[in-house]
Design a protein around this motif. Sequence first.
Motif, mmCIF file in Angstrom:
data_model
loop_
_atom_site.group_PDB
_atom_site.id
_atom_site.type_symbol
_atom_site.label_atom_id
_atom_site.label_comp_id
_atom_site.label_asym_id
_atom_site.label_seq_id
_atom_site.Cartn_x
_atom_site.Cartn_y
_atom_site.Cartn_z
ATOM 1 N N VAL A 9 65.163 51.477 49.781
ATOM 2 C CA VAL A 9 64.446 50.156 50.527
ATOM 3 C C VAL A 9 63.137 49.628 50.313
ATOM 4 O O VAL A 9 62.846 48.726 49.967
ATOM 5 N N ARG A 10 62.199 50.813 50.241
ATOM 6 C CA ARG A 10 60.686 50.478 49.734
ATOM 7 C C ARG A 10 60.905 49.946 48.329
ATOM 8 O O ARG A 10 59.649 49.220 48.078
ATOM 9 N N ALA A 17 64.918 41.956 48.980
ATOM 10 C CA ALA A 17 65.172 42.152 50.230
ATOM 11 C C ALA A 17 65.813 40.879 51.032
ATOM 12 O O ALA A 17 66.549 41.138 52.165
ATOM 13 N N GLU A 18 65.443 39.791 50.801
ATOM 14 C CA GLU A 18 65.537 38.569 51.648
ATOM 15 C C GLU A 18 67.306 38.373 51.532
ATOM 16 O O GLU A 18 67.773 37.758 52.118
ATOM 17 N N THR A 71 68.499 44.613 54.956
ATOM 18 C CA THR A 71 67.108 44.717 55.019
ATOM 19 C C THR A 71 66.719 43.201 55.125
ATOM 20 O O THR A 71 67.606 42.114 55.315
ATOM 21 N N ARG A 72 65.451 42.959 55.472
ATOM 22 C CA ARG A 72 65.018 41.433 55.872
ATOM 23 C C ARG A 72 63.352 41.687 55.363
ATOM 24 O O ARG A 72 62.723 42.660 55.257
ATOM 25 N N VAL A 73 62.938 40.384 55.288
ATOM 26 C CA VAL A 73 61.462 40.197 55.052
ATOM 27 C C VAL A 73 60.798 39.577 56.072
ATOM 28 O O VAL A 73 61.153 38.631 56.570
ATOM 29 N N THR A 74 59.600 40.162 56.232
ATOM 30 C CA THR A 74 58.834 39.475 57.478
ATOM 31 C C THR A 74 57.228 39.474 56.740
ATOM 32 O O THR A 74 57.032 39.771 55.496
ATOM 33 N N PRO A 75 56.203 38.677 57.312
ATOM 34 C CA PRO A 75 54.992 38.472 56.822
ATOM 35 C C PRO A 75 54.361 39.891 56.533
ATOM 36 O O PRO A 75 53.495 40.002 55.556
ATOM 37 N N VAL A 78 58.650 44.204 53.802
ATOM 38 C CA VAL A 78 60.288 44.711 53.731
ATOM 39 C C VAL A 78 60.474 45.563 54.903
ATOM 40 O O VAL A 78 59.723 46.634 55.263
ATOM 41 N N GLU A 79 61.479 45.202 55.573
ATOM 42 C CA GLU A 79 61.699 46.270 56.811
ATOM 43 C C GLU A 79 63.308 45.855 56.937
ATOM 44 O O GLU A 79 64.130 45.472 56.025
ATOM 45 N N VAL A 80 64.040 46.952 57.959
ATOM 46 C CA VAL A 80 65.249 46.821 58.064
ATOM 47 C C VAL A 80 65.782 46.165 59.435
ATOM 48 O O VAL A 80 64.864 46.448 60.528
#
Length: 204
Positions: A9-10, A17-18, A71-75, A78-80
């Motif tokens: 993931v990292r 990730a998006e 996975t998703r993307v935030t400001p 990358v996170e889950v």
Amino acid sequence: GPLRRIEQVRALNRQQAERGRSVDLYGGAVWSMPGVDFFYLHDMSGGVRVRRLDGMSYPPLQRSVRVIGRTRVTPEGVEVEADQVIDVDAMGHPKPHGITVEQARTGSEDGQWVGIRGFLREMISEGDWRWIHVTSPDGEFVAHLQSPVPFVATPGSLIRVHGVCESVRDEAGRITGIVGRAGDAVRCAVPTAGATRAASSTPA
């Protein structure tokens, strides 16, 4: 198939990730608290922030859990996003990875269980939490600590904080500060009086 190790993931860039890569992760909840919609999961390969959906229970600290999601993307990076969080068993905290404040400010250690040394500047109580402000030759950071945790140190003491590294970013994504999410399993060790000031500039 789904990603099964946090290092996978990292390793994703934001564009990858998006796409919402599926994950099936097993690790320990190293930071979690009621009322917060995320927690930090750590396995032998690293750590990552996991976002909980509304109504989903939070995993207690020092529990091993299975996380199924995407996975998703935030400001912040990358996170889950979890679809399921399955409690498995009790477990201890991993051995911290020693870093400096300068290393933390690169953002590359976000989500990792780390150890950072520095000198206690002040402690501020806020409800059930304490904010422990620490300074070192290469910068400052704040440890976010639950109040019931025993911690005794006077300003100027050389301490070592174990917790999840989390960078604070402005609207442009620039790192403006560092927070150590210590939960209720922090290890703040006050070294002996013979410890030298130079020791704080080396990884904990």
